[in-house]
Design an enzyme around this catalytic site. Structure first.
Site, PDB file in Angstrom:
ATOM      1  N   ASP A 283       9.021 -52.165 -26.756  1.00 12.93           N
ATOM      2  CA  ASP A 283       8.094 -53.269 -27.056  1.00 12.93           C
ATOM      3  C   ASP A 283       8.539 -54.544 -26.344  1.00 12.93           C
ATOM      4  O   ASP A 283       8.569 -55.620 -26.932  1.00 12.93           O
ATOM      5  CB  ASP A 283       8.022 -53.472 -28.582  1.00 12.93           C
ATOM      6  CG  ASP A 283       6.750 -54.197 -29.023  1.00 12.93           C
ATOM      7  OD1 ASP A 283       5.858 -54.404 -28.177  1.00 12.93           O
ATOM      8  OD2 ASP A 283       6.662 -54.566 -30.211  1.00 12.93           O
ATOM      9  N   ARG A 287       6.420 -62.076 -26.395  1.00 16.18           N
ATOM     10  CA  ARG A 287       6.414 -62.377 -27.846  1.00 16.18           C
ATOM     11  C   ARG A 287       7.676 -61.868 -28.523  1.00 16.18           C
ATOM     12  O   ARG A 287       8.025 -62.296 -29.615  1.00 16.18           O
ATOM     13  CB  ARG A 287       5.160 -61.781 -28.518  1.00 16.18           C
ATOM     14  CG  ARG A 287       5.119 -60.281 -28.492  1.00 16.18           C
ATOM     15  CD  ARG A 287       3.875 -59.653 -29.072  1.00 16.18           C
ATOM     16  NE  ARG A 287       3.910 -58.219 -28.774  1.00 16.18           N
ATOM     17  CZ  ARG A 287       3.511 -57.672 -27.635  1.00 16.18           C
ATOM     18  NH1 ARG A 287       2.976 -58.432 -26.709  1.00 16.18           N
ATOM     19  NH2 ARG A 287       3.641 -56.381 -27.403  1.00 16.18           N
ATOM     20  N   ASN A 288       8.362 -60.934 -27.877  1.00 17.10           N
ATOM     21  CA  ASN A 288       9.570 -60.366 -28.474  1.00 17.10           C
ATOM     22  C   ASN A 288      10.854 -60.867 -27.820  1.00 17.10           C
ATOM     23  O   ASN A 288      11.907 -60.252 -27.966  1.00 17.10           O
ATOM     24  CB  ASN A 288       9.505 -58.838 -28.436  1.00 17.10           C
ATOM     25  CG  ASN A 288       8.462 -58.326 -29.416  1.00 17.10           C
ATOM     26  OD1 ASN A 288       8.220 -58.960 -30.451  1.00 17.10           O
ATOM     27  ND2 ASN A 288       7.833 -57.217 -29.094  1.00 17.10           N
ATOM     28  N   ASP A 301      13.420 -57.896 -31.576  1.00 21.03           N
ATOM     29  CA  ASP A 301      12.398 -57.006 -32.089  1.00 21.03           C
ATOM     30  C   ASP A 301      12.592 -55.551 -31.680  1.00 21.03           C
ATOM     31  O   ASP A 301      11.908 -55.017 -30.810  1.00 21.03           O
ATOM     32  CB  ASP A 301      11.018 -57.500 -31.645  1.00 21.03           C
ATOM     33  CG  ASP A 301       9.995 -57.193 -32.718  1.00 21.03           C
ATOM     34  OD1 ASP A 301      10.221 -56.241 -33.479  1.00 21.03           O
ATOM     35  OD2 ASP A 301       8.990 -57.907 -32.805  1.00 21.03           O
TER      36      ASP A 301
HETATM   37  N1  LIG Z   1      16.364 -64.741 -34.847  1.00 28.59           N
HETATM   38  C1  LIG Z   1      15.345 -65.586 -34.949  1.00 28.59           C
HETATM   39  N2  LIG Z   1      15.542 -66.911 -34.821  1.00 28.59           N
HETATM   40  C2  LIG Z   1      14.490 -67.767 -34.895  1.00 28.59           C
HETATM   41  N3  LIG Z   1      13.220 -67.402 -35.112  1.00 28.59           N
HETATM   42  C3  LIG Z   1      12.952 -66.103 -35.255  1.00 28.59           C
HETATM   43  C4  LIG Z   1      13.999 -65.129 -35.193  1.00 28.59           C
HETATM   44  N4  LIG Z   1      13.450 -63.918 -35.362  1.00 28.59           N
HETATM   45  C5  LIG Z   1      12.137 -64.119 -35.521  1.00 28.59           C
HETATM   46  N5  LIG Z   1      11.823 -65.432 -35.469  1.00 28.59           N
HETATM   47  C6  LIG Z   1      10.486 -66.032 -35.611  1.00 28.59           C
HETATM   48  O1  LIG Z   1       9.674 -65.207 -36.434  1.00 28.59           O
HETATM   49  C7  LIG Z   1       8.567 -64.683 -35.708  1.00 28.59           C
HETATM   50  C8  LIG Z   1       8.309 -63.231 -36.094  1.00 28.59           C
HETATM   51  O2  LIG Z   1       9.448 -62.435 -35.829  1.00 28.59           O
HETATM   52  P1  LIG Z   1       9.350 -61.025 -35.164  1.00 28.59           P
HETATM   53  O3  LIG Z   1       8.470 -61.084 -33.955  1.00 28.59           O
HETATM   54  O4  LIG Z   1      10.707 -60.491 -34.951  1.00 28.59           O
HETATM   55  O5  LIG Z   1       8.648 -60.214 -36.310  1.00 28.59           O
HETATM   56  P2  LIG Z   1       7.997 -58.811 -36.183  1.00 28.59           P
HETATM   57  O6  LIG Z   1       7.832 -58.247 -37.543  1.00 28.59           O
HETATM   58  O7  LIG Z   1       8.782 -58.005 -35.252  1.00 28.59           O
HETATM   59  O8  LIG Z   1       6.625 -59.169 -35.581  1.00 28.59           O
HETATM   60  P3  LIG Z   1       5.780 -58.322 -34.561  1.00 28.59           P
HETATM   61  O9  LIG Z   1       6.119 -56.893 -34.814  1.00 28.59           O
HETATM   62  O10 LIG Z   1       4.397 -58.710 -34.927  1.00 28.59           O
HETATM   63  O11 LIG Z   1       6.199 -58.781 -33.182  1.00 28.59           O
HETATM   64  C9  LIG Z   1       8.958 -64.855 -34.227  1.00 28.59           C
HETATM   65  O12 LIG Z   1       7.836 -64.977 -33.422  1.00 28.59           O
HETATM   66  C10 LIG Z   1       9.781 -66.129 -34.262  1.00 28.59           C
HETATM   67  O13 LIG Z   1       8.952 -67.254 -34.274  1.00 28.59           O
END
Ligand SMILES: Nc1ncnc2c1ncn2[C@@H]1O[C@H](COP(=O)(O)OP(=O)(O)OP(=O)(O)O)[C@@H](O)[C@H]1O
Length: 421
Positions: A283, A287-288, A301
């Site tokens: 992925d 965005r990741n 992610d």
């Molecule tokens: N380690 C981190 N430090 C700061 N912000 C974070 C961190 N991890 C995630 N975020 C914030 O939270 C948001 C969502 O996190 P993430 O993308 O990991 O979730 P997800 O469940 O994997 O979402 P998706 O699967 O929809 O991409 C990120 O876009 C970011 O803004």
């Protein structure tokens, strides 16, 4: 899924979800997850929460490798049937892991079959010290408690500061983590909603398990997981500047070419490291990727990742089609080379200020053009020729065997970077 029949002595286990609702730190910190403690309900005593052999809601697949010799045991909570979370003692018996539900009597005493105690810890200590099997039908003697690994952390040691973002299964928070010895560090905490499905929970745990193995400047580091209570939490290094995609979009037109190249170089460093570890990310996208307080790029992610060399995934469910390689689109095959293709789309995103790939095309149209017509997105306006050549001649190559690998890609990007100095 564990079924009732997987458990020996399955007579009315302890409903852990209800009996473990007294955790003050969660109630007071994570919005939306607040639940009132029910005073009339017996609570699992604090001694279990702190017990080294209590592993919380770990998946069964993680339990079995921990039990090596007969008599090894650990305590965990599990979903005996949908919606019913119970405590189970997993014990190695005659070479096989067996699972025994902990039962609670009318007058709030805990027992396996016939011996009752006021606390679970006392019950376990009784069976251990008196060498009494926990079931009459099988020689389940408790000899060695298996301690949970140090990366299993307690909810009590996490204090939420503020919300950072929203993930697919829950919210992401900035938090303070007290790591024993009174030392406090700032962390990001990814939470999982309590109503998440068992599959989603397993995916969450898998992300934690995979990320924990990696240590690289350009890969987000995971510090630990808190799985004893809801919401499940994954703590990781905090990236104060958030997602790369948001940064690119917010600063469109203002990011210079050198910074864009640096993002590509740093992403390639993280991804070449993962390639060496044989980790397929699956992925890779802007965005990741996250940005630290020093604006360093970190690959994040890992929810979809795998450490198998080739994955055949029939589901292709909710997948980000525009980042997929032709062989994934046609044959549902993911490999380190399909990650390279997605890295190409990430480079494209970086140089186009976070635009949507294949703009104006639906997923179905993009898929048809890439697969049937050999269409490739043009190099973003303003991107150096070398970047366009890398994309078109090396990365977006139909045959994965002829496609460049991540390590060579990293080398090429570093050569470009050297020229900017
Ligand atoms: N380690 C981190 N430090 C700061 N912000 C974070 C961190 N991890 C995630 N975020 C914030 O939270 C948001 C969502 O996190 P993430 O993308 O990991 O979730 P997800 O469940 O994997 O979402 P998706 O699967 O929809 O991409 C990120 O876009 C970011 O803004």
């Amino acid at each position: 899924m564990a079924s009732q029949s997987d458990f020996v002595s399955a007579t009315g286990g302890v409903d852990v979800d209800r009996s473990m609702m007294n955790n003050k730190s969660i109630k007071s910190t994570v919005a939306g997850s607040q639940r009132e403690p029910q005073a009339d309900r017996p609570s699992i005593t604090g001694d279990i929460r702190g017990a080294d052999y209590y592993h919380g809601l770990i998946p069964r697949s993680d339990v079995e490798p921990l039990l090596k010799k007969d008599g090894d045991f650990l305590l965990r909570k599990t979903e005996a049937k949908p919606g019913m979370i119970v405590l189970a003692l997993s014990v190695k018996v005659e070479g096989k892991p067996k699972h025994f539900m902990i039962n609670m009597s009318e007058n709030s005493q805990f027992y396996f079959e016939s011996h009752y105690e006021k606390t679970i810890h006392r019950l376990i200590t009784y069976h251990m010290s008196k060498k009494v099997s926990v079931a009459s039908s099988t020689p389940a003697y408790l000899k060695r408690p298996i301690e949970r690994s140090p990366w299993m952390i307690n909810h009590d040691s996490i204090v939420i500061v503020k919300k950072l973002g929203e993930g697919a299964f829950g919210e992401v928070f900035l938090a303070e983590f007290e790591s024993g010895k009174g030392r406090k560090i700032e962390v990001a905490v990814k939470t999982m909603r309590s109503e998440a499905t068992r599959d989603a929970r397993l995916k969450f745990m898998k992300e934690a398990r995979l990320m924990r193995k990696y240590s690289h400047k350009h890969v987000v580091k995971i510090l630990g997981v808190a799985v004893h209570e809801h919401p499940l939490m994954l703590t990781m290094e905090v990236c104060h500047n958030g997602a790369l995609l948001s940064y690119l979009r917010k600063n469109a037109g203002k990011i210079d070419l050198r910074e864009k190249l640096r993002f590509c170089v740093e992403a390639s460093d993280g991804l070449a490291y993962l390639e060496k570890k044989q980790c397929i990310h699956r992925d890779i996208a802007a965005r990741n990727c996250l940005l630290s307080s020093k604006m360093e790029l970190k690959i994040s992610d890992f929810g979809m990742s795998d450490d198998r060399s080739i994955i055949h995934d029939d589901t292709l469910n909710k997948v980000p089609v525009k980042w997929l390689a032709p062989e994934t689109l046609t044959d549902k095959i993911y490999s380190l080379k399909s990650d390279v293709w997605a890295f190409g789309v990430l480079i494209w995103e970086i140089y186009s200020d976070g635009s949507e790939p294949y703009k104006g095309m639906s997923n179905v149209q993009a898929r048809a053009k890439v697969v049937s017509q050999g269409y490739r997105m043009p190099s973003p306006a303003g991107a150096p020729k070398e970047i366009g050549d890398l994309l078109h001649q090396k990365i977006w190559v139909k045959n994965p065997a002829e496609r460049i690998d991540m390590t060579k890609c990293q080398k090429k990007l570093h050569e470009m970077w050297e020229k900017t100095k």
